[in-house]
Design a protein around this motif. Structure first.
Motif, mmCIF file in Angstrom:
data_model
loop_
_atom_site.group_PDB
_atom_site.id
_atom_site.type_symbol
_atom_site.label_atom_id
_atom_site.label_comp_id
_atom_site.label_asym_id
_atom_site.label_seq_id
_atom_site.Cartn_x
_atom_site.Cartn_y
_atom_site.Cartn_z
ATOM 1 N N ASP A 57 10.212 -37.374 -4.804
ATOM 2 C CA ASP A 57 10.651 -37.969 -3.767
ATOM 3 C C ASP A 57 11.942 -37.314 -3.074
ATOM 4 O OD1 ASP A 57 8.597 -39.506 -4.227
ATOM 5 O OD2 ASP A 57 9.618 -40.960 -5.002
ATOM 6 N N TYR A 58 12.945 -36.948 -3.814
ATOM 7 C CA TYR A 58 14.148 -36.244 -3.615
ATOM 8 C C TYR A 58 13.363 -34.977 -3.023
ATOM 9 C CZ TYR A 58 18.751 -34.241 -3.796
ATOM 10 O OH TYR A 58 19.695 -33.386 -3.513
ATOM 11 N N ALA A 59 12.736 -34.171 -3.598
ATOM 12 C CA ALA A 59 12.482 -32.773 -3.072
ATOM 13 C C ALA A 59 11.835 -32.996 -1.485
ATOM 14 C CB ALA A 59 11.330 -32.125 -4.113
ATOM 15 N N GLY A 60 11.195 -34.475 -1.401
ATOM 16 C CA GLY A 60 10.382 -34.439 -0.071
ATOM 17 C C GLY A 60 11.391 -34.778 0.930
ATOM 18 N N GLN A 61 12.748 -35.231 0.520
ATOM 19 C CA GLN A 61 13.816 -35.662 1.548
ATOM 20 C C GLN A 61 14.356 -34.377 1.953
ATOM 21 O OE1 GLN A 61 13.772 -38.514 3.047
ATOM 22 N NE2 GLN A 61 12.206 -39.035 1.660
ATOM 23 N N ARG A 62 14.418 -33.330 1.006
ATOM 24 C CA ARG A 62 14.921 -31.919 1.207
ATOM 25 C C ARG A 62 13.969 -31.339 2.036
ATOM 26 N NH1 ARG A 62 19.897 -33.146 -0.008
ATOM 27 N NH2 ARG A 62 20.250 -31.063 0.769
ATOM 28 N N GLU A 63 12.595 -31.426 1.893
ATOM 29 C CA GLU A 63 11.722 -30.872 2.939
ATOM 30 C C GLU A 63 12.083 -31.337 4.388
ATOM 31 O OE1 GLU A 63 8.270 -31.416 0.954
ATOM 32 O OE2 GLU A 63 8.218 -29.532 -0.204
ATOM 33 N N LEU A 64 12.188 -32.792 4.290
ATOM 34 C CA LEU A 64 12.587 -33.465 5.545
ATOM 35 C C LEU A 64 13.718 -32.798 6.323
ATOM 36 C CD1 LEU A 64 11.556 -35.738 7.662
ATOM 37 C CD2 LEU A 64 12.772 -37.251 6.438
ATOM 38 N N ILE A 65 14.783 -32.781 5.561
ATOM 39 C CA ILE A 65 15.914 -32.049 6.097
ATOM 40 C C ILE A 65 16.054 -30.735 6.963
ATOM 41 C CG2 ILE A 65 18.108 -31.053 5.421
ATOM 42 C CD1 ILE A 65 18.563 -33.466 3.480
ATOM 43 N N ALA A 66 15.011 -29.853 6.085
ATOM 44 C CA ALA A 66 14.712 -28.556 6.457
ATOM 45 C C ALA A 66 13.818 -28.739 7.710
ATOM 46 C CB ALA A 66 13.968 -27.627 5.586
ATOM 47 N N GLU A 67 12.873 -29.478 7.828
ATOM 48 C CA GLU A 67 11.829 -29.676 9.113
ATOM 49 C C GLU A 67 12.697 -30.162 10.109
ATOM 50 O OE1 GLU A 67 7.890 -32.236 10.325
ATOM 51 O OE2 GLU A 67 8.750 -32.280 8.102
ATOM 52 N N ASN A 68 13.760 -31.241 10.033
ATOM 53 C CA ASN A 68 14.544 -31.678 11.032
ATOM 54 C C ASN A 68 15.231 -30.604 11.577
ATOM 55 O OD1 ASN A 68 13.023 -34.290 11.067
ATOM 56 N ND2 ASN A 68 14.731 -35.200 9.713
ATOM 57 N N MET A 69 15.999 -29.971 10.710
ATOM 58 C CA MET A 69 16.902 -28.988 11.141
ATOM 59 C C MET A 69 16.187 -27.693 12.045
ATOM 60 S SD MET A 69 19.620 -28.321 8.200
ATOM 61 C CE MET A 69 20.823 -29.353 7.671
ATOM 62 N N MET A 70 15.088 -27.286 11.580
ATOM 63 C CA MET A 70 14.224 -26.379 12.133
ATOM 64 C C MET A 70 13.750 -26.870 13.660
ATOM 65 S SD MET A 70 13.032 -23.512 12.162
ATOM 66 C CE MET A 70 12.961 -23.016 10.648
ATOM 67 N N MET A 71 13.434 -28.270 13.558
ATOM 68 C CA MET A 71 12.775 -28.697 15.104
ATOM 69 C C MET A 71 14.070 -29.231 15.929
ATOM 70 S SD MET A 71 9.498 -28.828 14.789
ATOM 71 C CE MET A 71 9.304 -29.902 16.310
ATOM 72 N N ASN A 72 14.961 -29.769 15.374
ATOM 73 C CA ASN A 72 16.111 -30.271 16.408
ATOM 74 C C ASN A 72 17.260 -29.169 16.756
ATOM 75 O OD1 ASN A 72 14.614 -32.757 16.399
ATOM 76 N ND2 ASN A 72 15.950 -33.465 14.729
ATOM 77 N N ILE A 73 17.262 -28.326 15.736
ATOM 78 C CA ILE A 73 18.498 -27.347 15.995
ATOM 79 C C ILE A 73 17.843 -25.707 16.270
ATOM 80 C CG2 ILE A 73 20.529 -26.229 15.019
ATOM 81 C CD1 ILE A 73 20.915 -28.673 13.414
ATOM 82 N N CYS A 74 17.112 -25.319 15.421
ATOM 83 C CA CYS A 74 16.751 -24.023 15.430
ATOM 84 C C CYS A 74 15.777 -23.727 16.875
ATOM 85 C CB CYS A 74 16.130 -23.531 14.405
ATOM 86 S SG CYS A 74 16.946 -23.440 12.973
ATOM 87 N N ILE A 75 14.743 -24.703 17.119
ATOM 88 C CA ILE A 75 13.867 -24.601 18.103
ATOM 89 C C ILE A 75 14.502 -24.823 19.428
ATOM 90 C CG2 ILE A 75 11.793 -25.491 19.029
ATOM 91 C CD1 ILE A 75 10.586 -25.694 16.209
#
Length: 586
Positions: A82-100
């Protein structure tokens, strides 16, 4: 203060500054993108780690899974996943909200800056064009004025010349007047161009360029504000999942506190309690009075001591914890000569007339005789039987009860299905348009067969459970009819049932003698036999033979329908006595 007023003459500086701002945004986007890649890689490695140490499919029924320490470890693996899933969520949100978002804004920013700089360049070019026209008119005015002065001087000189005719004087004056008129026109044109340039220059420096510079300033401030929001998002994205990550960590902490060492110890007892009582004292066996195997309480037919109960976990002194050792001659009775016959015991047995040590080993061999080829084959695991007689009494009762529960559930499912099919058949009979009742006949028949089969199995296991329960928790092993595979009711080829029994279904005692007599010399053949039929010898302890094959008889039938034979290559095993014709040596 603004760029249009205070930096009116710093166009190059503004151009360079805005470009460096775009470069910073692009650099930050790359930084966040690499951070997301690290988070994704970290999450992937955590998932792989959790998967590596997690239970494989079908292994959840392993005995270790009942321990609280093992369950807590599985909880830790799940929380790590589950912790790994939250790290994936961090990566996804950073990619969507910041990078893109910043990448999209960066493209708009570049286009906006390019437009402002293009407007500034056009205004600059327009001012430079007006200045060129001014410079051209100024030079023309200068040139024409000099020509006019020269023409005026020539006309005055001609007028004072006494030799000049009136026509020459008049011509010179007309030429001077014409030049003066052209010079005046050039002067007026230069004045007009000068006025136009000054106006455009004033417009350029006080209106056009300040507006462009102020727009560039607004653009740069918006860029900085957007970049600052990206900085905040970098932190807020992780803060947003911190409560869930905290719950994962709390789950790991809870898993540690849930470990109960006392319950784990009880679970070990529950899983492995055999139900046997501790062995009693060994009785004294007076070898001077001859060996009476049938009346000896230490006979190997029933487990009386640690040798029978603990299998190979024995040694000379304390078999529970010490490494096993071979039998040595010093531990055997010091027979030197056969005991003399006495009137009390009657004449000695003819077999006992041989070497006493060999006779003792022979008697032990007979007592524990399973359907085996030799002691060397006894290293294999005990055969699992359907009634679980290979297990100790306590474990057998548990497994039988578990099997009964499973069969009861299956039977209940079949009963429910049978009732449903019966109701469906009634509905079809009352309403033929809904279906054909005959179409259900095969399903009803199959369900009835399944129910009958399950009831038979249920009765069989209930009988075995009652048998196991009747022994009590402290009973020793009781003799059962086993074949060499540990299964019940083995019949010899001629229809006679084998009644040879083993003292311990787990066959631990056989493994005991494996090492004790591994070095024993092969028994001499007592005769020969010829096979009348083929025998596959698929069971453990038996040996295959072909029709007409000649084998050496090592041990004759003891009344159980089996004879021990040996091939010329040394393979030994048991064969059905009724399958061969035997010729014993005289």
């Amino acid at each position: 203060m603004d760029w249009g007023t205070d930096l009116w003459d710093q166009y190059d500086i503004i151009d360079k500054h805005t470009q460096s701002g775009l470069d910073l945004v692009e650099k930050y986007v790359k930084f966040v993108k690499e951070r997301t890649e690290i988070e994704q890689s970290y999450a992937k490695q955590l998932r792989n780690l959790s998967k590596k140490y997690n239970l494989k499919r079908g292994s959840k029924d392993e005995p270790e899974c009942r321990f609280s320490s093992y369950q807590s470890f599985l909880d830790i693996l799940n929380e790590t996943n589950d912790y790994a899933g939250q790290r994936e969520l961090i990566a996804e949100n950073m990619m969507m909200n910041i990078c893109i978002e910043l990448t999209k804004y960066l493209q708009e920013l570049k286009q906006e800056r390019k437009t402002y700089l293009l407007d500034a360049r056009k205004a600059q070019q327009s001012l430079e064009s007006t200045y060129k026209q001014l410079d051209s008119s100024k030079k023309r005015f200068e040139r024409e004025w000099r020509e006019a002065e020269r023409a005026a001087q020539y006309a005055e000189k001609t007028d004072q010349d006494i030799n000049a005719t009136k026509a020459d004087v008049e011509k010179a004056k007309q030429q001077a007047h014409m030049r003066a008129h052209v010079a005046e026109e050039c002067k007026n044109d230069y004045a007009a161009q000068l006025q136009k340039y000054n106006k455009e220059q004033n417009q350029f420096y006080f209106n056009d360029m300040p507006i462009i510079f102020n727009k560039l300033q607004d653009m740069d401030e918006t860029r900085i504000r957007k970049l600052a929001q990206g900085y905040v998002l970098f932190s807020d994205t992780e803060k947003h999942v911190m409560p869930i990550i905290g719950k994962c960590l709390e789950g790991i902490t809870k898993a540690g506190t849930n470990v109960n060492e006392r319950n784990d110890s009880m679970a070990v007892i529950e899983q492995h309690k055999s139900g046997f009582e501790r062995p009693g004292d060994l009785e004294f066996e007076d070898y001077s009075q001859g060996i009476n195997r049938a009346n000896s309480d230490s006979s190997l037919g029933t487990p009386k001591g640690p040798m029978d109960l603990l299998g190979k976990n024995r040694s000379k002194n304390f078999w529970l914890f010490s490494k096993k050792s071979k039998l040595s001659p010093s531990t055997l009775p010091p027979f030197l000569t056969p005991p003399a016959p006495s009137p009390a015991n009657g004449p000695p047995s003819p077999k006992f007339g041989r070497d006493p040590l060999s006779y003792c080993l022979k008697e032990i061999n007979k007592t524990v005789k399973p359907r085996i080829s030799s002691f060397r084959t006894l290293r294999r695991s005990p055969t699992v039987s359907e009634d679980f007689t290979h297990l100790p009494p306590e474990q057998r009762r548990k497994r039988l009860q578990q099997k009964l529960d499973e069969i009861s559930k299956e039977l209940q499912k079949e009963v429910d299905q049978s009732e449903a099919l019966g109701k469906m058949k009634d509905v079809y009979e009352k309403n033929p348009q809904m279906g054909d009742p005959a179409s259900l006949a095969s399903q009803i028949s199959q369900t009835a067969q399944n129910m009958e089969r399950l009831r038979g199995e249920l009765g069989k296991y209930e009988m075995w459970l009652a048998e196991a329960g009747g022994r009590g928790e402290t009973l020793r092993y009781r003799s059962h009819a086993f074949n060499n595979n540990g299964a019940h009711d083995v019949y010899s080829p001629d229809g006679a049932q084998s009644d040879e029994s083993t003292a311990d279904p787990s066959q631990a005692i056989y493994a005991e003698f494996d090492d004790d007599f591994e070095e024993e010399e092969l028994t001499l053949p007592i005769g020969k036999c010829t096979a009348m039929y083929n025998f596959p010898g698929a069971s453990e302890g038996t040996i295959s033979m072909q029709e007409g094959e000649v084998l050496a008889v090592v041990e004759e039938d003891k009344g159980d329908g089996w004879t021990r034979v040996r091939r010329t290559n040394g393979d030994e095993g048991y064969i059905p006595t009724s399958y061969v014709t035997i010729a014993l040596n005289k």
